[in-house]
Design an enzyme around this catalytic site. Structure first.
Site, PDB file in Angstrom:
ATOM      1  N   ASP A 188      28.318  30.801  41.776  1.00 35.80           N
ATOM      2  CA  ASP A 188      29.206  31.407  42.768  1.00 35.80           C
ATOM      3  C   ASP A 188      29.070  30.746  44.135  1.00 35.80           C
ATOM      4  O   ASP A 188      29.947  30.875  44.979  1.00 35.80           O
ATOM      5  CB  ASP A 188      28.885  32.902  42.882  1.00 35.80           C
ATOM      6  CG  ASP A 188      30.116  33.770  42.708  1.00 35.80           C
ATOM      7  OD1 ASP A 188      31.187  33.230  42.381  1.00 35.80           O
ATOM      8  OD2 ASP A 188      30.011  34.985  42.911  1.00 35.80           O
TER       9      ASP A 188
ATOM     10  N   GLU B   1      38.476  34.499  37.235  1.00 35.79           N
ATOM     11  CA  GLU B   1      37.164  33.866  37.184  1.00 35.79           C
ATOM     12  C   GLU B   1      36.779  33.493  35.756  1.00 35.79           C
ATOM     13  O   GLU B   1      36.139  32.464  35.516  1.00 35.79           O
ATOM     14  CB  GLU B   1      36.119  34.806  37.797  1.00 35.79           C
ATOM     15  CG  GLU B   1      36.291  34.973  39.301  1.00 35.79           C
ATOM     16  CD  GLU B   1      35.521  36.154  39.851  1.00 35.79           C
ATOM     17  OE1 GLU B   1      34.662  35.937  40.718  1.00 35.79           O
ATOM     18  OE2 GLU B   1      35.770  37.288  39.414  1.00 35.79           O
TER      19      GLU B   1
ATOM     20  N   ARG C 142      42.173  52.911  45.992  1.00 37.28           N
ATOM     21  CA  ARG C 142      43.267  53.720  45.469  1.00 37.28           C
ATOM     22  C   ARG C 142      43.055  55.197  45.773  1.00 37.28           C
ATOM     23  O   ARG C 142      43.987  55.906  46.190  1.00 37.28           O
ATOM     24  CB  ARG C 142      43.413  53.494  43.963  1.00 37.28           C
ATOM     25  CG  ARG C 142      43.855  52.099  43.588  1.00 37.28           C
ATOM     26  CD  ARG C 142      43.679  51.835  42.103  1.00 37.28           C
ATOM     27  NE  ARG C 142      42.260  51.832  41.712  1.00 37.28           N
ATOM     28  CZ  ARG C 142      41.806  51.473  40.527  1.00 37.28           C
ATOM     29  NH1 ARG C 142      42.664  51.082  39.590  1.00 37.28           N
ATOM     30  NH2 ARG C 142      40.505  51.489  40.256  1.00 37.28           N
TER      31      ARG C 142
END
Length: 361
Positions: free
Chosen positions: A113, A345, A249
């Protein structure tokens, strides 16, 4: 795999030609149950012989600018980095070892990463603490690099000129959130630093914080190091400000009736706007802004609020395109191209494994 560690962990299997995934329940659902269930399923369905390699997302790879095949030497290197990220690295190494024990001949590849940010300029990489600590590995690493690599590759695929010659800000906004400034295809700065806790406010992480808060809480509240680490990683961000949820959300649904939810959303959008402003200064302008991640890809409201007031940079959204989550959401009059890209990814890891092992995808 969804909801790892809970009672209702599920594995979704996407078959070629099928629109909907097959869903398989997993008992207990910790990481080791999951990986063993995956390989048991592959064996039961006679798919195992088709597996030629395994790719891992590895958070830290300090010496690496590219993916690498996993060897005993690399395992030793990764083990030495566990202190830098005790939340992720030990589990990632354990999964690698679990697969190696079960399938010792199966090649495995580490996709780092941190690799995307490996060559950021020293002015961005160094931290303003005594120079001697840099030799101890304390500097800006940056994360979400696999996602950023995919986004830049996708920009090139769709013919966005700024991908190779231009100024791009990538906003990976999800439960973990970060941004990267990219000039002429090369990362020059990123918001996460030594750890993924820094930078933008996130679902349950603080983002940037006054470092003296550590001492203050230890002296005046009696907080231990372990309690502080838990607070900044698991109890802060959207969750800490709202007091109810780390999920954007939920907060958007409650903001009209819950001032704490409204404040959490407002703070998240405000911080994102500030980073865009800072990185446009570092880039000396802006040609393309990309939203990705769970929030960045799916919340038109959040994108709109972040971009509100950025007209001075040349950012103008097309309200209808933004509402529909179109891939291009900037207005025709906008000087800055604004895009929404579904980051992938997993696909990037598959391509990386294929490249390292010299096989086709």
């Amino acid at each position: 795999v969804d909801r790892i560690g809970s009672a209702n962990t599920t594995l979704e299997i996407y078959n070629v030609g099928s629109e909907l995934p097959e869903v398989v329940g997993i008992e207990n659902g910790d990481h080791f149950d999951v990986i063993n269930t995956v390989f048991d399923l592959l064996a039961e369905r006679n798919w195992l012989e088709a597996v030629v390699g395994v790719g891992h997302r590895v958070v830290l790879g300090l010496a690496h600018s590219e993916p690498a095949q996993i060897t005993p030497e690399l395992i030793g290197e990764l083990q030495s980095q566990c202190l830098n990220d005790p939340d992720h690295m030990p589990m990632e190494i354990a999964l690698i070892e679990t697969i190696r024990t079960r399938f010792p001949q199966l090649p495995q590849v580490a996709c780092f990463d941190t690799a995307f940010h490996h060559n950021i300029p020293r002015v961005a990489k160094q931290l303003p603490i005594p120079r001697k600590f840099e030799s101890k590995g304390i500097y800006r690493y940056g994360f979400h690099g696999i996602s950023y690599s995919y986004l830049m590759e996708e920009l090139g695929r769709i013919g966005e000129p700024a991908a190779n010659r231009g100024r791009v800000i990538l906003a990976h906004l999800g439960n973990g959130a970060s941004m990267a400034a990219v000039k002429d295809g090369v990362c020059i700065d990123t918001s996460m630093s030594l750890t993924p806790t820094s930078g933008l406010m996130m679902g349950s992480r603080t983002g940037d914080l006054d470092p003296s808060i550590v001492g203050y809480l230890m002296r005046n509240v009696g907080m231990t190091q372990e309690q502080f680490d838990r607070m900044i990683n698991k109890e802060s961000g959207l969750l800490g400000i709202s007091g109810t949820s780390s999920d954007m959300r939920d907060l958007l649904n409650r903001e009209a009736t819950d001032v704490r939810a409204a404040e959490a959303v407002a703070m998240f959008c405000y911080q994102a706007k500030k980073f865009i402003g800072a990185y446009s200064a570092a880039l000396a302008g802006l040609d393309c802004l990309v939203f990705a991640g769970g929030v960045g890809e799916n919340s038109a409201v959040v994108r709109s609020r972040i971009c509100q007031g950025l007209q001075y940079l040349g950012v103008e959204l097309d309200a209808e395109s933004n509402y529909k989550n179109n891939s291009l959401i900037s207005a025709s009059s906008s000087k800055v191209v604004v895009r929404v890209i579904h980051t992938d990814e997993e696909k990037m890891i598959v391509k990386s494994v294929a490249n390292v092992l010299g096989i086709g995808t």
